[in-house]
Write an enzyme that holds these catalytic residues in place. Structure first.
Site, PDB file in Angstrom:
ATOM      1  CE  LYS A  50      -3.774  -2.436   1.810  1.00 29.04           C
ATOM      2  NZ  LYS A  50      -4.384  -3.052   3.191  1.00 29.04           N
ATOM      3  CD  GLN A  94      -3.515  -4.691   6.272  1.00 28.07           C
ATOM      4  OE1 GLN A  94      -3.237  -3.727   5.630  1.00 28.07           O
ATOM      5  NE2 GLN A  94      -4.082  -5.659   6.059  1.00 28.07           N
ATOM      6  CG  ASP A 117      -9.935  -0.902   4.147  1.00 25.14           C
ATOM      7  OD1 ASP A 117      -9.663  -1.092   3.012  1.00 25.14           O
ATOM      8  OD2 ASP A 117      -9.156  -1.180   5.133  1.00 25.14           O
TER       9      ASP A 117
END
Ligand code: NAP
Length: 282
Positions: A50, A94, A117
């Site tokens: 990322k 994460q 997300d």
């Protein structure tokens, strides 16, 4: 006839290139904060990927690598601080979090405008009514692939294997919004093979190597393999028995090089969307 391979890597590069060009037009660089708690090696690989994507897209990025002993309160304080930062458009925590930390509470704490997300219930609700701000990254990436290869789900029979909040459910919603007729299968579904073999578009997101055999693939079906498993030799593979499925499918995604790169590209796209929103450009 052999199936056309859907090249997720090439499409992801194209999507990121478009994002980079748009980002360059903004007054301020899009900013993404990535929070990693603990030392899970797979999570470390994802976070590094990322960060690389952010560089490629010309984004500002920050990484917070916190020890596994981080408390819920410390994590929530960090999220609150990032929520208040003007230079941070997206916050990504994460997953999975180490044991003892409450994932749900942390995801709820992320401001919906920075929820790149697309996990916050506010954004899930908007997705459900067909008015999303952000695309859920993995299913959104699948939809981009279908579009690129001119595969229109309208009127098609779509079968999704798996019903997780991250993949299966939002995948089903996106296919439904695209006018597919959608069936969702899970661990309690009897005779999943019969349902799968009726699909014009079959999406597998279970996480079991060898689950989708040729008898579950209709002649000419589009087969999308979301899973990222390790086989006995430690090699990355999906749910689908690729070689035998490719003999019957019209289109198929490989693992690796299929859905995975698209998930990351969609995260960049969502961060751009958030940056535009914060800079009054949308
Ligand atoms: P998950 O939360 O573990 O969900 C798995 C789903 O599969 C559940 O709904 C489960 O049913 C269902 N299931 C389990 N065994 C089954 C069986 N024998 N038959 C039918 N359904 C079954 O997993 P996830 O987070 O959705 O991820 C799924 C896979 O996608 C994993 O391999 C993951 O690594 C991969 N993934 C890939 C990407 C990417 O970017 N390519 C992104 C995210 C995830 P129940 O609900 O009944 O338990």
């Amino acid at each position: 006839m052999a199936a056309t391979i859907i090249d997720g890597k090439a499409l992801a590069a194209k999507v990121k290139d478009g994002v980079r060009q748009e980002a360059a037009q903004l007054p301020r660089k899009p900013g993404l904060a990535v929070v990693l708690v603990g030392d899970d090696p797979a999570s470390r690989v994802y976070v590094n990927g990322k960060k690389r994507d952010c560089q490629e897209c010309g984004f500002y990025s920050e990484e917070y690598a916190l020890p596994a002993q981080t408390t819920q309160r410390q994590l929530l304080e960090l999220v609150a601080e990032l929520n208040g930062r003007q230079d941070i458009d997206g916050i990504l925590v994460q997953l999975p979090l180490p044991r003892g930390l409450d994932e749900r509470e942390v995801l709820l704490a992320i401001h919906p405008d920075k929820d790149v997300d697309c996990f916050h219930p506010f954004n899930v609700g908007r997705l459900t009514i067909g008015d999303p701000v952000f695309q859920p990254c993995t299913p959104g990436g699948v939809m981009e692939m279908l579009k690129e290869y001119h595969i229109d789900p309208a009127g098609k029979r779509c079968v999704v294997l798996g019903r997780s909040n991250i993949v299966g459910k939002p995948m089903a919603l996106l296919l439904l919004h695209a006018h597919g007729t959608v069936t969702v299968c899970h661990s309690k579904t009897p005779d999943m093979a019969a349902l799968a073999s009726s699909a014009d578009i079959l999406v597998s997101a279970v996480g079991k190597t060898g689950l989708v055999t040729a008898n579950m693939v209709k002649e000419g079906a589009v087969v999308i393999d979301v899973a990222m498993n390790r086989n006995e030799a430690g090699k990355l593979c999906g749910d689908v028995c690729y070689a035998e499925a490719a003999e019957k499918a019209s289109y198929i995604t490989p693992v690796p090089g299929g859905v995975g790169p698209m998930t990351r590209a969609m995260l960049m796209k969502n961060t751009l969307t958030a940056a535009k929103l914060h800079q009054g450009m949308d």
